[in-house]
Design a protein around this motif. Structure first.
Motif, short mmCIF file in Angstrom:
data_model
loop_
_atom_site.label_atom_id
_atom_site.label_comp_id
_atom_site.label_asym_id
_atom_site.label_seq_id
_atom_site.Cartn_x
_atom_site.Cartn_y
_atom_site.Cartn_z
N GLY A 78 0.84 -1.21 0.00
CA GLY A 78 0.00 0.00 0.00
C GLY A 78 0.86 1.24 0.00
O GLY A 78 1.81 1.36 -0.76
N ARG A 79 0.52 2.16 0.91
CA ARG A 79 1.19 3.45 0.95
C ARG A 79 2.37 3.39 1.91
O ARG A 79 2.20 3.00 3.07
CB ARG A 79 0.19 4.50 1.42
CG ARG A 79 0.29 5.82 0.73
CD ARG A 79 -0.99 6.64 0.99
NE ARG A 79 -1.10 6.95 2.41
CZ ARG A 79 -1.02 8.20 2.89
NH1 ARG A 79 -0.83 9.22 2.09
NH2 ARG A 79 -1.15 8.41 4.18
N ASN A 80 3.54 3.79 1.45
CA ASN A 80 4.74 3.75 2.29
C ASN A 80 4.86 5.03 3.12
O ASN A 80 5.81 5.78 3.00
CB ASN A 80 5.97 3.54 1.40
CG ASN A 80 7.24 3.40 2.21
OD1 ASN A 80 7.21 3.20 3.42
ND2 ASN A 80 8.38 3.51 1.53
N ILE A 81 3.88 5.27 3.96
CA ILE A 81 3.85 6.47 4.81
C ILE A 81 3.29 6.08 6.17
O ILE A 81 2.27 5.41 6.24
CB ILE A 81 2.93 7.56 4.20
CG1 ILE A 81 3.51 8.13 2.91
CG2 ILE A 81 2.65 8.67 5.20
CD1 ILE A 81 4.73 9.00 3.11
N VAL A 82 3.96 6.51 7.25
CA VAL A 82 3.42 6.29 8.60
C VAL A 82 2.36 7.37 8.84
O VAL A 82 2.69 8.52 9.09
CB VAL A 82 4.52 6.37 9.67
CG1 VAL A 82 3.94 5.99 11.03
CG2 VAL A 82 5.70 5.48 9.32
N THR A 83 1.10 6.99 8.73
CA THR A 83 0.02 7.98 8.85
C THR A 83 0.01 8.59 10.24
O THR A 83 -0.06 7.90 11.24
CB THR A 83 -1.34 7.28 8.61
OG1 THR A 83 -1.29 6.65 7.33
CG2 THR A 83 -2.49 8.28 8.66
N LEU A 84 0.10 9.93 10.28
CA LEU A 84 -0.02 10.61 11.57
C LEU A 84 -0.64 11.99 11.30
O LEU A 84 -1.85 12.08 11.14
CB LEU A 84 1.35 10.70 12.26
CG LEU A 84 1.34 11.04 13.75
CD1 LEU A 84 0.55 10.01 14.55
CD2 LEU A 84 2.75 11.14 14.31
N ILE A 85 0.18 13.03 11.21
CA ILE A 85 -0.39 14.36 10.96
C ILE A 85 -0.03 14.83 9.56
O ILE A 85 -0.89 15.11 8.75
CB ILE A 85 0.08 15.36 12.03
CG1 ILE A 85 -0.46 14.91 13.41
CG2 ILE A 85 -0.42 16.76 11.71
CD1 ILE A 85 0.07 15.69 14.58
N PHE A 86 1.28 14.91 9.28
CA PHE A 86 1.73 15.20 7.91
C PHE A 86 2.16 13.87 7.28
O PHE A 86 2.67 13.00 7.97
CB PHE A 86 2.93 16.14 7.91
CG PHE A 86 2.63 17.49 8.48
CD1 PHE A 86 1.79 18.38 7.82
CD2 PHE A 86 3.19 17.88 9.69
CE1 PHE A 86 1.52 19.63 8.35
CE2 PHE A 86 2.91 19.14 10.22
CZ PHE A 86 2.08 20.01 9.55
N ASP A 87 1.99 13.75 5.99
CA ASP A 87 2.37 12.51 5.32
C ASP A 87 3.80 12.61 4.83
O ASP A 87 4.06 12.79 3.65
CB ASP A 87 1.42 12.22 4.15
CG ASP A 87 0.06 11.77 4.66
OD1 ASP A 87 -0.03 11.40 5.85
OD2 ASP A 87 -0.89 11.81 3.88
#
Lengths: 757, 283
Positions: A78-87
């Protein structure tokens, strides 16, 4: 609602902790105690460079690589981003790395020793890029590592008109204060165990504060809906904010390895990896410019507050927010401006840690207030007394203080408890000779409980209560027990409100498949906000039984249990829930940063007594008084424990704990060389409460967990100033700094003596 | 734990000769393990074949003769702390033992291990230097005795061959009428590695310093006996000027470095201050 006429039976008493027996007998299951059939052990290969482009990854000889599961950024479904506040932060570096602990590649193998050895045989070639390591380099923006200007976030609070005041001021006092990083040092390092099943999806269990944050981060990583990402908290051995956002990272890694291998995968950091790679408290720099009148009134406060967020944004914007709102301290002033900035550097991201920005900005204001007082020729207590916020005043954000508040009295009581006046006099006499100088100092401060501004409204937290057929009641929420006593106080509140016994209430350990989302366990919100929801849900449950005529007022706990049993038998499931509703009259403007920043503030005065050895520069704490007003105290032993622990952690922050950085990485990532105080280093910590029930908190409670982290550092440095006559503006204050300033002072004295001759 | 366990071999020697046989074959000794296991945990222990000498009786006793006390190399800090004669005649050694590591470290850690680990920050080294300790080394080829002050040659370099084992530490019983001083300056009050550790003894004749021994740890590549400073003091009477001169001498004699634990300037300044504090107790 709690009222004084109702005599509490359980709230306010020191009932035993719910999980105490399991912990002391060793049956509590931490994640590393769990093993599953066919389980692999996972490790992380990290960058080792502060900033670079990845050119090539190769695998060394002598390792049976075909036996390993290997995951890189290219494997991510999927998306290689740790979802938190900013991507901005990837789970695994894809081409570019931005700090020396950045995860690049994951390995898993059946044999724990093998996988650790293999980690040393993965070689990554880099093209190095210029890197930056501190606030000044970030602001100079010669090298841009994040966004357009290395800035994650800016805030500006404006109250009145600061610039109109300077010309009318009798005195303008300036000061600069700075603080360094601090490691949370929870006892249990981070760890996760993940399994993958094509039917049911991903399940992770581990050490964490916020199960729904982990779920939210894993859903886009695998393109899975919420019902296919299950997150279960295991017993958690301390967190202090360090397990707020980082568990999403390690959970994602374990889950990727489990998904690729089809086997359960456990990842447990050792202490060295945990200290080096996970988040720490943001370093900060604060500048104050303060206008005062000759009679000691604050006319204007102009504050610049900057924090170093490390390589990715993570929670920097919210840490900055809390630091900004607390920057003016508990003082009334018509003209306040706070400008704040969170910047990027090439170190591992800094993150949540008990106090969350407030210990940094309160350190500055509480040192600065002493400087202003000295300039005016007033004592620090008298200058503060003339400027304390009172009921009816407004804070920097324009929040009206509605609750009764008498900080002058709180200050007076704390100073009396500490024997302040006598000691001041006695120490000034004693210090005329000898090499051991004694001093006493204090700080006055507050901490806002719950999410900032509109945060709680957005969270819409929910809590469920469910009666079981045996007459017991279960609390279902996502609040995590991590050593602070959540399970105990929530059970106390429920038992009190239901009229049942403490033993008859269970608190379910959070599992996203079973509990509602009550938000994260952070920001001193559990007792005040979630406790209140538990109380409401309990009152509705009781109401159901009363309406069904199964209970009569004045019932006993036994009658309550049989009423539950009867309800479930004859009517059906007995469940209630409660959802957060904003207390009336709360307004917050996110654009202008004005309004009710917090539901309530807790208030405190800390007094520290020190001996400074001028032979070695060592500072020994001799006594510590912590007096606080936290609303109603739900459990006196747990509350005292929170204060004692927070003060001890803050003593470490002030005098011992220094992260030694080398090219953006922590060089002293061992407990031998990163010095936290031992019991031998701590003074008696004398804890006192004033109890003023808060009408919107659970049974009158406000927040408590973070408050004790805020006050000790400035109180201790104020005491050191009293002992030596030297003003230190930086923490940690180490013997090296003290001795060096003492020799500067001695030379200056010699020069002066020389010039007189 | 970052070492690969199957890479290592460990044998427990029952007798001294068994241990010496194995050393001759290239095995390395391990006693309490309080230093080596830290390296092992960090994946940095270079020796793969280890012979444990913890159970060797000849190394684990403290013996008294008329002229000296002999401490077996595998005697623990706890044993030292509790030994009545050491407490009476060599109190600085008992103090240093009580400041080393944690109680758990003291139960396992040995005086011999502290010497052979050769950390410049070792707490017992300055004490052994001011007590004029001698080391007895043993191998299959025999034994030899050397003064401890000649033992450390450079950072982690010692006068000991690979087949030799430190057998015992001999302390001459001539501490009567000596004034003594010891202080450890570490980053905290317990479980701390010294930034400076300092020990000194002196004997006065009238107001003059008849005999003086000064040593410090963590201020040079080896535990340092401060001969130059001693010679400034010997035969002199304590005065503010002498104290200042001696403080300058020791500041010049030490060669500390800046590392992750402290700074060069701090170590130098503290050593000078501790010397002053010691000399003021003699006045």
């Amino acid at each position: 609602m709690y009222s004084k006429s109702m005599e509490p039976r359980i709230v306010g008493t020191a009932v035993p902790r719910k999980e105490a027996a399991a912990k002391v007998t060793g049956t509590a299951q931490y994640v590393d105690d769990v093993s599953l059939p066919g389980m692999l052990h996972g490790v992380t290969v990290r960058s080792g460079h502060p900033r670079a482009l990845i050119r090539h990854i190769h695998f060394g000889d002598g390792i049976p690589w075909h036996e390993f599961t290997i995951v890189t950024a290219r494997d991510i479904p999927g998306r290689n981003i740790v979802t938190l506040i900013f991507d901005d932060q990837p789970f695994l570096a894809d081409g570019e790395i931005n700090h020396p602990e950045e995860p690049v590649l994951l390995l898993a193998h059946e044999n724990k020793d093998m996988v650790r050895r293999a980690r040393q045989h993965v070689f990554i070639d880099y093209d190095p890029l210029p890197a930056i390591f501190d606030i000044d380099e970030a602001l100079q923006a010669k090298t841009i590592i994040w966004g357009e200007d290395n800035v994650f976030k800016r805030y500006c609070i404006e109250k009145g008109d600061v610039d109109a005041v300077w010309s009318q001021a009798d005195f303008i006092v300036e000061g600069e204060y700075s603080t360094e990083a601090q490691e949370q040092l929870y006892i249990e390092p981070q760890g996760m165990l993940a399994t993958w099943d094509p039917e049911t999806g991903i399940t992770v269990r581990g050490s964490m504060q916020c199960p729904f944050y982990v779920q939210k981060a894993l859903m886009p990583l695998f393109n899975l809906p919420a019902e296919k990402v299950r997150v279960i908290q295991q017993e958690t051995g301390g967190a202090f904010g360090g397990k707020e956002e980082y568990p999403s990272m390690i959970a994602g890694h374990a889950a990727l390895l489990a998904w690729k291998s089809g086997r359960p995968v456990k990842m447990i950091y050792d202490r060295e990896e945990d200290m080096a790679a996970t988040t720490k408290r943001h370093p900060s720099r604060t500048r104050h410019r303060t206008a005062v009148s000759r009679d000691g009134r604050l006319l204007a406060m102009d504050i610049e507050f900057i924090i170093d967020g490390g390589a990715y944004a993570t929670l920097s914007s919210v840490v900055l927010s809390r630091g900004t709102i607390h920057a003016a301290g508990p003082y009334r002033c018509d003209n306040i401006r706070v400008r704040s900035t969170a910047v990027a550097t090439n170190t591992p991201p800094h993150g949540a840690f008990r106090g969350f920005g407030a210990p940094q900005s309160l350190f500055a204001i509480e040192r600065h207030m002493n400087k202003v007082a000295r300039t005016l020729g007033l004592t620090p207590e008298e200058f503060r007394r003339r400027n304390f916020l009172r009921q009816g005043d407004s804070t920097a954000t324009g929040q009206l203080i509605k609750q009764p508040l008498d900080l002058a009295r709180l200050q007076q009581r704390a100073l009396q408890l500490a024997g302040y006046a006598d000691k001041l006099e006695r120490f000034s006499r004693l210090n005329r000779e000898g090499t051991r100088k004694k001093g006493i100092g204090f700080s006055t401060f507050m901490h806002g409980a719950g999410f900032t501004g509109s945060g709680e409204r957005h969270l819409q937290s929910v809590v469920h209560l469910e009666a079981r057929a045996d007459g017991t009641v279960c609390v279902l929420s996502s609040m995590t027990e991590m050593g602070q006593g959540t399970n105990t106080i929530l059970a106390q509140i429920a038992a009190e409100a239901l009229g049942t016994s403490y033993e008859q209430v269970q608190v379910l350990r959070p599992d996203t498949a079973q509990v509602p989302n009550s938000g994260p366990t952070v920001a001193s919100r559990t007792a005040m906000v979630i406790g209140r929801l538990v109380q409401s849900a309990a009152l509705s449950l009781k109401e159901k039984l009363l309406q069904a005529a199964l209970l009569q007022p004045g019932y006993t706990p036994e009658q309550f249990q049989s009423a539950c049993r009867e309800y479930i038998c004859s009517i059906g499931p007995l469940k209630t829930s409660a959802q957060y509703e904003e207390p009336p009259g709360v307004h917050w403007d996110d654009e202008k940063y004005r309004g009710e920043a917090y539901g309530a503030f807790s208030w405190a005065v800390h007094v520290a007594e020190v001996t400074v050895d001028t032979v070695t520069g060592e500072i020994q704490l001799d006594d510590f008084v912590a007096l606080q007003e936290v609303g109603r105290v739900l459990n006196p032993v747990l509350a005292r424990g929170q204060i004692e622990g927070g003060v001890a952690q803050a003593i470490g922050y002030a005098l011992y704990e220094k992260v030694v950085w080398r090219d953006g990485g922590m060089a002293n990532n061992q407990m031998t060389n990163y010095i936290m105080p031992t019991a031998m280093d701590l003074p008696p910590i004398r804890v006192y409460f004033e109890e003023i029930p808060y009408e919107h908190g659970a049974m009158g409670a406000k927040g408590i967990g973070e408050l004790p982290m805020d006050g000790p550092a400035p109180a201790i440095l104020n005491a050191v100033e009293n002992a030596l006559g030297i003003s230190f503006c930086h923490i940690p204050l180490l013997p090296e700094d003290v001795l060096s300033e003492l020799s500067v002072a001695r030379e200056a004295a010699l020069d002066l003596a020389g010039s007189v001759v | 734990m970052r070492s690969f366990v199957p890479d290592y071999e460990l044998v427990v020697a029952a007798r001294l000769n068994d241990a010496l046989d194995m050393l001759a074959e290239g095995w390395r000794p391990i006693a309490g393990g309080t230093d080596l296991m830290v390296l092992f945990n960090a994946g940095k222990l270079p020796y793969r074949k280890l012979v444990s000498i913890r159970r060797v009786k000849e190394l684990s006793s403290i013996e008294e003769s008329e002229t000296e006390i002999s401490i077996g190399a595998a005697v623990t800090y706890t044993h030292i702390r509790q030994h009545p004669v050491l407490r009476q005649e060599f109190p600085l050694l008992c103090s240093a033992a009580s400041w080393t590591g944690s109680i758990a470290n003291q139960n396992r850690g040995t005086l011999g291990g502290n010497i052979i680990n050769a950390s410049p920050a070792a707490d017992s080294s300055p004490v052994l230097l001011v007590y004029d300790a001698e080391l007895e080394l043993i191998s299959l080829r025999g034994t030899r005795r050397i003064p401890y002050c000649d033992f450390h040659l450079g950072y982690k370099k010692m006068q000991i061959r690979d087949d030799e084992l430190l057998r015992s530490i001999h302390l001459p019983r001539k501490t009567e009428n000596r004034r003594s001083y010891i202080r450890k300056v570490g980053p905290r009050q317990a479980q701390a590695i010294s930034k400076v550790c300092f020990a000194a003894t002196a004997r006065l004749r009238g107001s003059a310093i008849d005999e003086v021994r000064i040593a410090a740890g963590s201020v040079a590549p080896v535990p340092l006996r401060c001969h130059a400073t001693e010679s400034v003091l010997r035969g002199q009477s304590i005065s503010p000027d002498l104290i200042e001169t001696a403080a300058n001498a020791i500041a010049a004699e030490v060669q500390p470095i800046t590392d992750i634990r402290s700074t060069r300037d701090y170590r130098r300044a503290v050593t000078a201050n501790l010397l002053k504090q010691f000399l003021q107790t003699l006045a």
